[in-house]
Design a protein around this motif. Structure first.
Motif, PDB file in Angstrom:
ATOM      1  N   TYR A 109       6.801  50.201 -25.656  1.00  0.00           N
ATOM      2  CA  TYR A 109       7.820  49.166 -25.695  1.00  0.00           C
ATOM      3  C   TYR A 109       7.185  47.780 -25.774  1.00  0.00           C
ATOM      4  N   PHE A 110       6.131  47.578 -25.012  1.00  0.00           N
ATOM      5  CA  PHE A 110       5.451  46.286 -24.991  1.00  0.00           C
ATOM      6  C   PHE A 110       4.930  45.927 -26.381  1.00  0.00           C
ATOM      7  N   GLY A 111       4.216  46.887 -27.004  1.00  0.00           N
ATOM      8  CA  GLY A 111       3.690  46.631 -28.340  1.00  0.00           C
ATOM      9  C   GLY A 111       4.788  46.415 -29.360  1.00  0.00           C
ATOM     10  N   GLY A 112       5.880  47.182 -29.264  1.00  0.00           N
ATOM     11  CA  GLY A 112       6.984  47.013 -30.199  1.00  0.00           C
ATOM     12  C   GLY A 112       7.638  45.658 -30.082  1.00  0.00           C
ATOM     13  N   ILE A 113       7.834  45.184 -28.852  1.00  0.00           N
ATOM     14  CA  ILE A 113       8.470  43.880 -28.649  1.00  0.00           C
ATOM     15  C   ILE A 113       7.606  42.767 -29.234  1.00  0.00           C
ATOM     16  N   VAL A 114       6.307  42.823 -28.973  1.00  0.00           N
ATOM     17  CA  VAL A 114       5.407  41.784 -29.484  1.00  0.00           C
ATOM     18  C   VAL A 114       5.392  41.781 -31.012  1.00  0.00           C
ATOM     19  N   ASN A 115       5.291  42.964 -31.604  1.00  0.00           N
ATOM     20  CA  ASN A 115       5.236  43.038 -33.065  1.00  0.00           C
ATOM     21  C   ASN A 115       6.546  42.601 -33.715  1.00  0.00           C
ATOM     22  N   HIS A 134      15.118  30.554 -28.706  1.00  0.00           N
ATOM     23  CA  HIS A 134      15.909  31.730 -28.328  1.00  0.00           C
ATOM     24  C   HIS A 134      15.073  32.997 -28.438  1.00  0.00           C
ATOM     25  N   LEU A 135      14.319  33.123 -29.521  1.00  0.00           N
ATOM     26  CA  LEU A 135      13.460  34.297 -29.695  1.00  0.00           C
ATOM     27  C   LEU A 135      12.381  34.362 -28.625  1.00  0.00           C
ATOM     28  N   LEU A 136      11.817  33.202 -28.298  1.00  0.00           N
ATOM     29  CA  LEU A 136      10.761  33.169 -27.284  1.00  0.00           C
ATOM     30  C   LEU A 136      11.284  33.602 -25.916  1.00  0.00           C
ATOM     31  N   VAL A 137      12.445  33.081 -25.525  1.00  0.00           N
ATOM     32  CA  VAL A 137      13.021  33.438 -24.218  1.00  0.00           C
ATOM     33  C   VAL A 137      13.399  34.916 -24.189  1.00  0.00           C
ATOM     34  N   PHE A 138      14.008  35.401 -25.254  1.00  0.00           N
ATOM     35  CA  PHE A 138      14.411  36.804 -25.293  1.00  0.00           C
ATOM     36  C   PHE A 138      13.197  37.733 -25.251  1.00  0.00           C
ATOM     37  N   THR A 139      12.131  37.392 -25.966  1.00  0.00           N
ATOM     38  CA  THR A 139      10.915  38.215 -25.967  1.00  0.00           C
ATOM     39  C   THR A 139      10.280  38.256 -24.587  1.00  0.00           C
TER      40      THR A 139
END
Length: 744
Positions: free
Chosen positions: A342-348, A366-371
């Protein structure tokens, strides 16, 4: 003029004399470490240490100096003595001062002589130079020759200055564990002050050499330092041993490590053992030459010499100590292996979105906060391994060696619990109450029969169908890709247990009274095969939807345990294929090889032998789920397409577990659906809530064949659910405590 020079000389001399003791500091050594940590001091004393400095230290003529040494954990510190500190200050002042009467002037104020002038005595010429007053920002280049101006330090420099001026700080240390040091007695050469020497080597090079005034001091330090090295070796060896015992890390060509000798001949008390250190003491004996007398024994281990006389703790104290270790150890934030995907998928995904689309500034934030929010959900707090190991080392050896009724030591229990910190222990059963296998369900002759006992109490019903309900790989599948009905089954399901529990059960066979099996074997015939008489298969699946960032290895769910008895024809084939002189080429498979079990029996025998040690063989275990009435009950189309499709259990210790019970001729394999992908867990929860009480489903198990001499495949065992209502399942706590109703 002479009077002015005399007055200036007197004033300058007084100024230098008054500031010499305060301005010229005791310069710290460059190698001075920070203060030693708060680890308890194991041993301290005085010894001679051979110098190993550079430059002037190597030519001072003092190769050996008196030092106070101290052992804290695996670190060996040395300190200056009081007289050494005083001598060092005097030597430093003499070196910095030179032969001149006036060494330096460090005051930021000028020396007033008369009408605003300033006079400084030159060290080299002895003449007087008159200067006007300068500002405090004057640099050293602006001052005359022979004058040293000390820069006034600010708050930043004071904050990050070296702590070397602390007289209580250690002057150096050596970490025996980290450096993998070797300790041994050495010859007292190199001008040593005594013949009782100890050498400490790192990678073949002597780092420290110590000498002691007495033989018993040398032996005491040698024993204690050796214990540190041995403990490091034991911890490293136990780590390799635990890795070897894990199925996921075992290879056929790996070197086999030895287990420690058993403390008891009782097979049940043997358990999983780790190497441990023993308590002992040393003492010198009288000898003819040189006398020497007898010195009192010196305890050299973590415990006192009288420890063997202390009674071993009870099992309650054993459990309390284990709980104390796990409760007091600190927890650290980490990303567990189960969340790495999950961690790798979120970062990619975040990188791809920011790269492929023209995000506005608002969209970027928004993308930064959500990530970051998703990454935070992937973090969990788990016990620190370093703290667990430190707590275990601090416990008495008698407590560490105390074994429970199942043969496990406290070290085993702590390591096992720390390995899976998010998996709570299974509920404890009432002592002396062992449930009988199969008493939590009712076996049916027909799927429509009511699942009740003699008292009309409702249970979950099941039956054992024929293995031909499943299609398996045929002989020649590698070329034709055709599947045929299974030629039967190798085992028959004779009992089954189904219960609901707040956590996952990895093994059940050791918690119940297994059935007694009888076979029509000829008297005097020795068993030559490894396949078990009783094959126990567990299926554990969760009943709560998965949540991102939460542990996927445990939680509320159901456990289905099938007790499978070997069939007589399987036993006959095993007796023949494992006999001496057996030739597979001469085997008669009958008129239709697609109905022969011989190749599948040989495959199962090889799997039983190699799966516990070889992950490639472990991953051949295959499950085939079949829903017989999916059309009538209205299963969704996306679920129906997986009906009858087999899947492999590939991850030992994650989705599959092996537990062997050779004393019972039983082999236990557990399939865990907890770590399965998100959609699979969602589907299981959906079925449980909406379709379990309506479904008739069969689950078959087999070993995957990958060559013609392993084909056709044959089902190991087949188990069929008959309208299982989750409300009729017994509770695990009641079942193992003997409080639940019994089906027979």
């Amino acid at each position: 003029l002479m009077q002015s020079i005399s007055s200036g000389l007197t004033a300058a001399t007084q100024t230098v004399t008054s500031t010499a003791a305060t301005v010229i500091p005791n310069l710290p050594l460059s190698s001075t470490p920070k203060m030693a940590d708060k680890t308890p001091i194991r041993l301290t004393g005085l010894a001679w240490k051979r110098r190993g400095g550079m430059a002037k230290f190597s030519t001072s003529g003092r190769y050996w100096e008196r030092r106070r040494i101290e052992l804290q954990g695996s670190r060996l510190y040395y300190y200056y003595l009081a007289e050494d500190e005083e001598q060092q200050q005097q030597q430093q002042q003499a070196d910095d001062g030179g032969e001149a009467a006036v060494a330096m002037v460090t005051s930021t104020e000028s020396i007033d002589i008369g009408d605003g002038g300033a006079s400084v005595i030159s060290q080299q010429s002895g003449t007087t130079t008159s200067q006007s007053k300068k500002s405090s920002s004057q640099t050293a280049e602006d001052v005359g020759e022979g004058v040293v101006v000390t820069k006034q330090t600010n708050w930043f420099e004071n904050t990050f200055s070296s702590p070397g001026e602390d007289p209580n700080a250690p002057r150096g240390y050596l970490d025996l564990d980290k450096e993998k040091a070797h300790v041994h007695a050495a010859m007292g050469h190199s001008g040593a002050p005594s013949p009782f020497a100890i050498s400490i080597k790192v990678r073949g090079e002597t780092k420290w050499k110590l000498c002691f005034d007495h033989h018993h001091d040398q032996m005491e330090w040698l024993s204690v330092l050796t214990d540190v090295v041995v403990r490091s070796s034991v911890d490293h060896y136990n780590g390799l041993l635990l890795e070897q015992m894990h199925p996921s890390s075992q290879k056929a060509d790996a070197q086999t490590l030895n287990l420690p000798p058993a403390l008891s001949t009782d097979s049940e008390a043997a358990g999983t053992r780790l190497w441990m250190m023993d308590s002992y003491s040393i003492s010198s004996s009288p000898y003819e030459e040189g006398g020497g007398g007898i010195h009192p024994p010196h305890p050299v281990n973590d415990q006192d010499a009288e420890l063997p006389n202390i009674p071993l703790p009870t099992l309650e104290e054993h459990q309390q100590a284990q709980d104390l270790v796990l409760e007091t150890c600190s927890r650290v934030w980490t990303i567990p292996e189960r969340n790495l995907m999950y961690f790798g998928g979120i970062v990619n995904i975040a990188i791809l979105l920011s790269r492929s689309s023209a995000l506005s500034m608002e969209g970027f934030w928004h993308l930064l906060v959500f990530t970051n929010a998703l990454l935070y959900l992937c973090l969990v707090k788990e016990p620190s391994w370093k703290m667990i190991l430190a707590h275990v080392k601090a416990l008495p050896s008698g407590l560490l060696g105390q074994r429970s009724s199942k043969g496990a030591t406290l070290v085993d229990a702590v390591l096992t619990t720390a390995e899976q910190p998010k998996e709570p222990a299974a509920p404890k059963a009432v002592p002396n109450v062992i449930p009988v296998a199969g008493t939590s369900t009712v076996r049916l002759d027909k799927p429509t029969d009511p699942p009740v006992n003699d008292k009309d109490e409702l249970f979950v019903g099941w039956r054992s169908p024929s293995g031909d309900v499943a299609k398996v790989r045929s002989h020649g599948y590698m070329t034709t890709k055709e599947k045929v009905p299974s030629p039967g089954e190798l085992y028959e399901v004779i009992y089954c247990d189904i219960f609901e529990s707040p956590n996952r059960y990895e093994t059940v066979a050791g918690r119940v009274k297994l059935p007694e099996l009888k076979f029509n074997d000829e008297e005097g015939v020795t068993k030559t095969w490894r396949s078990p008489d009783l094959f126990v298969i567990n299926i554990t699946f969760p009943t709560t939807p998965p949540k991102i960032g939460r542990s996927a290895n445990d939680g509320p769910g159901f456990t289905i345990t099938m007790y499978c008895r070997m069939k007589d024809d399987t036993r006959d084939i095993l007796r023949r294929v494992t006999a001496d002189g057996y030739d597979p080429e001469k085997e008669d498979h009958g008129p239709d090889i697609q109905k022969s079990k011989i190749n599948s029996v040989r495959l199962m025998e090889e799997w039983i032998r190699r799966a516990p040690m070889d992950q490639k063989w472990f991953s051949r275990f295959k499950c085939v789920p079949i829903v017989h009435n999916f059309t009538e009950i209205g299963l969704p189309g996306w679920m129906s397409q997986y009906n009858g499709k087999p899947f492999l259990i590939k991850r030992p210790g994650v989705t599959g577990f092996i537990h062997q019970h050779p004393e019972l001729s039983a082999f236990e394999f557990t399939v865990s659906f907890y770590p399965f992908p998100y959609l699979a867990r969602q589907a299981i929860c959906y079925l449980k809530d909406n379709f379990f009480q309506k479904i008739v489903a069969t689950c078959c198990f087999t070993i995957e064949g990958r060559s013609d001499d392993e084909l056709p495949e044959c089902v190991i065992a087949a188990f069929q659910f008959c309208y299982p209502d989750p409300k009729n399942a017994v509770k695990a706590d009641d079942f193992f405590a003997g409080k639940s109703p019994r089906s027979f």
